[in-house]
Design a protein around this motif. Structure first.
Motif, short mmCIF file in Angstrom:
data_model
loop_
_atom_site.label_atom_id
_atom_site.label_comp_id
_atom_site.label_asym_id
_atom_site.label_seq_id
_atom_site.Cartn_x
_atom_site.Cartn_y
_atom_site.Cartn_z
N LYS A 133 -6.16 -12.00 -7.78
CA LYS A 133 -6.86 -10.95 -8.52
C LYS A 133 -6.07 -10.48 -9.74
O LYS A 133 -6.66 -10.17 -10.78
CB LYS A 133 -7.14 -9.76 -7.60
N GLU A 134 -4.77 -10.43 -9.61
CA GLU A 134 -3.93 -9.96 -10.72
C GLU A 134 -2.73 -10.91 -10.89
O GLU A 134 -1.59 -10.53 -10.67
CB GLU A 134 -3.46 -8.53 -10.48
N PRO A 135 -2.98 -12.15 -11.29
CA PRO A 135 -1.88 -13.11 -11.39
C PRO A 135 -0.82 -12.71 -12.41
O PRO A 135 0.34 -13.12 -12.29
CB PRO A 135 -2.59 -14.41 -11.79
N TRP A 136 -1.21 -11.93 -13.43
CA TRP A 136 -0.24 -11.51 -14.44
C TRP A 136 0.91 -10.71 -13.83
O TRP A 136 2.03 -10.76 -14.32
CB TRP A 136 -0.95 -10.71 -15.52
N LYS A 137 0.62 -9.97 -12.77
CA LYS A 137 1.68 -9.21 -12.13
C LYS A 137 2.62 -10.14 -11.37
O LYS A 137 3.84 -9.93 -11.36
CB LYS A 137 1.08 -8.15 -11.20
N THR A 138 2.06 -11.16 -10.73
CA THR A 138 2.92 -12.15 -10.08
C THR A 138 3.81 -12.84 -11.10
O THR A 138 5.02 -13.00 -10.89
CB THR A 138 2.05 -13.21 -9.36
N TYR A 139 3.24 -13.23 -12.23
CA TYR A 139 4.02 -13.90 -13.26
C TYR A 139 5.12 -12.99 -13.81
O TYR A 139 6.22 -13.45 -14.12
CB TYR A 139 3.12 -14.35 -14.41
N ALA A 140 4.80 -11.70 -13.95
CA ALA A 140 5.81 -10.76 -14.44
C ALA A 140 6.96 -10.63 -13.44
O ALA A 140 8.13 -10.56 -13.82
CB ALA A 140 5.17 -9.40 -14.71
N GLU A 141 6.63 -10.58 -12.16
CA GLU A 141 7.68 -10.50 -11.12
C GLU A 141 8.55 -11.75 -11.13
O GLU A 141 9.78 -11.68 -11.04
CB GLU A 141 7.03 -10.31 -9.76
N TRP A 142 7.91 -12.92 -11.25
CA TRP A 142 8.69 -14.15 -11.33
C TRP A 142 9.53 -14.18 -12.60
O TRP A 142 10.66 -14.69 -12.59
CB TRP A 142 7.75 -15.35 -11.29
N GLY A 143 8.98 -13.65 -13.69
CA GLY A 143 9.73 -13.63 -14.93
C GLY A 143 11.00 -12.81 -14.82
O GLY A 143 12.04 -13.18 -15.38
N ALA A 144 10.94 -11.71 -14.10
CA ALA A 144 12.13 -10.88 -13.92
C ALA A 144 13.22 -11.63 -13.14
O ALA A 144 14.41 -11.37 -13.30
CB ALA A 144 11.76 -9.60 -13.18
N LYS A 145 12.80 -12.58 -12.32
CA LYS A 145 13.76 -13.32 -11.49
C LYS A 145 14.21 -14.62 -12.14
O LYS A 145 15.39 -14.98 -12.06
CB LYS A 145 13.12 -13.61 -10.13
N TYR A 146 13.28 -15.34 -12.80
CA TYR A 146 13.59 -16.68 -13.28
C TYR A 146 13.68 -16.77 -14.80
O TYR A 146 14.15 -17.79 -15.31
CB TYR A 146 12.54 -17.67 -12.78
N GLY A 147 13.23 -15.77 -15.52
CA GLY A 147 13.27 -15.81 -16.97
C GLY A 147 11.90 -15.71 -17.60
O GLY A 147 10.87 -15.79 -16.93
#
Length: 556
Positions: free
Chosen positions: A92-106
């Protein structure tokens, strides 16, 4: 009996009776539900075939998929066999998942959905480096299985990079470029005044009024079509058309992209709900394209056609070489429909988030009205000549767009060739997603990013610190939103005018107390707020007669 495979919240239900026969009502409920926001059903024989196909695709991928440059893919989260990162992504909100991954992986991520390479960009700098500075390689669109069945391939926003896209965009740009958009401003002021009167008469219908305003502006600019309150049949077409938009994202169609045969099931097939939805969508899309075009043709024949994008293009078509008329006509259709769908959905949602922001932040209203009263006075309404003198109103408009990105992942790009960026390999044909949501939450640029703070766009003297709105809100490179100039003007006009006339506050319960609420949003390719308790009350003793006088004074 019931057999259930549980794959990390992904449930595959296969119902068999004692004789192992397949009942007519057998369903595949929300297949891989984290992947598809839609609920669709297919016959159980497809359910058996699906996992077998997944395994086959995975084996082929392992044999054939190679990194030709020998360089590393961008970092990203661990992947599961076959499905990759699909089950770990919030559908439903993949952008939030991507943001969380971005904080961890870049800020540059690599993820995989089944057989699809996806590169996610979480920073504005990387987006500009790739999508703008290397735009020749990043301006195409990925394959989306639902485009053709749902009729959305007729919208040039989704057209792959090439001559067909160039022609449609060029036709669109001629009317809606910055200079051309100025021609629509008198119309936008008139439509804004109609909105004010509607809000005064039936404030409880504010959500419908905002959507109708957005549609009315773009219909007038595109077709010189005047929408009235009695246009119920046309509004039905509009609603049916826009309902298909939620099926146009890579995240919601990953299963269908991997297994497009599911969309080829006949409509009569038990449980083929998606196929029936596609048939309905295609019908509405064709009506939405053809109905207003016929209106312009009839107006031209009657000599009553007013200025509009389609009127100008139809006159230009008469000058085209005979062998180019069909190509031009198709580009005209793609451009006109893109105008309507883009302008209606985004502008209406931005305005609803504006209302929500005002309800939640009454102090912002107070400062805004003080600025309006000082600059405009109380004997007329704001118009575009006042815009340079109303920096706080402009700051509110920019903060609404930043605070709640309407298209949080934009429309996905695709690479036409492989590339290397800062040592990372980006495959040819990869889906490239610019995560506007993550960019809007950049705490370095926007401290307390989740809060609504218009002052972030002003300096100590109360003047705008940047001449433009946040770039990420409208996309990047050659695929940047070409209608942003008319959209921004509509948003500004409504914000300035409604704040001059109304006060926004929380709704009241039966005993007169404010109704507290937690805002929520409906999501798809675009976002818009769910209904929330709101009161819109006139200020300064405003009534219909006084408002009409102010409108007359403004136009005069």
């Amino acid at each position: 009996m019931e057999r259930v495979w549980d794959l990390d919240n992904c449930h595959l239900h296969l119902l068999l009776n004692k004789n192992r026969e397949f009942p007519d009502n057998l369903t595949l409920d929300c297949v891989f539900s984290p992947l598809l926001t839609m609920s669709w059903v297919v016959d159980s024989r497809v359910a058996v075939l699906l996992p077998v196909s997944l395994i086959t695709i995975s084996l082929i991928r392992r044999l054939l998929k190679k990194n030709g440059s020998g360089q590393l893919l961008p970092p990203g989260p661990p992947q599961l066999p076959v499905v990759g990162n699909a089950l770990a992504t919030d559908s439903k909100e993949p952008w939030k998942t991507y943001a969380e991954w971005g904080a961890k992986y870049g800020d540059l991520l690599y993820v995989r959905f089944f057989n699809r390479d996806v590169v996610v960009i979480n920073s504005e700098k990387i987006a500009k480096d790739l999508l703008e500075k290397r735009s020749s390689n990043y301006s195409s669109r990925p394959y989306i299985a639902t485009l053709v069945p749902f009729g959305w391939d007729n919208n040039f926003v989704f057209t792959p990079y090439g001559n067909e896209w160039r022609l449609a965009r060029r036709l669109f740009h001629q009317s809606f470029r910055a200079e051309g958009a100025l021609n629509f401003r008198p119309m936008q002021i008139c439509k804004t005044h109609q909105l004010l009167m509607n809000l005064l008469e039936t404030p409880q219908n504010h959500m419908a009024h905002m959507g109708a305003f957005a549609a009315s502006v773009i219909m007038s600019a595109t077709y010189d079509y005047e929408m009235g309150p009695s246009d119920e049949s046309f509004l039905r077409i509009v609603e049916g058309t826009l309902s298909g938009l939620r099926y146009m994202t890579p995240e919601t169609t990953v299963v269908l992209n991997a297994f497009p045969f599911l969309l080829n099931l006949p409509a009569w097939f038990p449980g083929a709900n998606l196929k029936r939805s596609a048939i309905s969508s295609l019908k509405y899309v064709n009506e939405m394209i053809e109905t207003p075009l016929r209106h312009v043709e009839k107006s031209i024949a009657a000599g009553t056609a007013g200025p509009s994008m389609v009127f100008d293009l139809m006159k230009r078509k008469e000058q085209e070489q005979p062998d180019r008329v069909a190509e031009f006509d198709q580009a005209l259709r793609r451009a006109s429909w893109a105008s309507f769908t883009g302008g209606t959905e985004t502008t209406g949602s931005i305005l609803l988030y504006f209302v929500l922001a005002m309800v939640l932040h009454p102090h912002v209203q107070e400062r805004a009205r003080a600025e309006i009263d000082a600059v405009v006075g109380k004997d007329r309404l704001p118009d575009f000549d006042d815009q340079p003198s109303l920096p706080y109103i402009e700051a509110i408009a920019r903060e609404v767009v930043r605070w709640q990105p309407i298209v949080p992942l934009g429309v996905a790009h695709a690479t036409t060739d492989s590339d290397v960026y800062e040592g990372y390999y980006i495959p040819k044909g990869a889906t490239v997603v610019a995560n506007a949501w993550a960019m809007s939450r950049n705490e370095t640029l926007y401290p307390n990013a989740s809060q609504f703070i218009p002052e972030r766009f002003l300096d100590n003297q109360g003047q705008l610190v940047d001449p433009e709105s946040p770039n990420f809100s409208f996309g990047f490179g050659r695929r940047i939103c070409p209608g942003r100039h008319i959209g921004e003007a509509s948003v500004w006009a409504v914000i300035a005018s409604t704040l001059a006339v109304f006060e926004f506050s929380k709704g009241k319960d039966a005993v007169g107390k404010d109704i507290d609420f937690v805002p929520t949003s409906s999501v798809g390719l675009t976002r818009h707020p769910d209904p929330f308790p709101c009161r819109i009350t006139p200020r300064l003793g405003m009534d219909a007669e006084k408002l009409a006088r102010l409108m007359d004074s403004t136009i005069a």
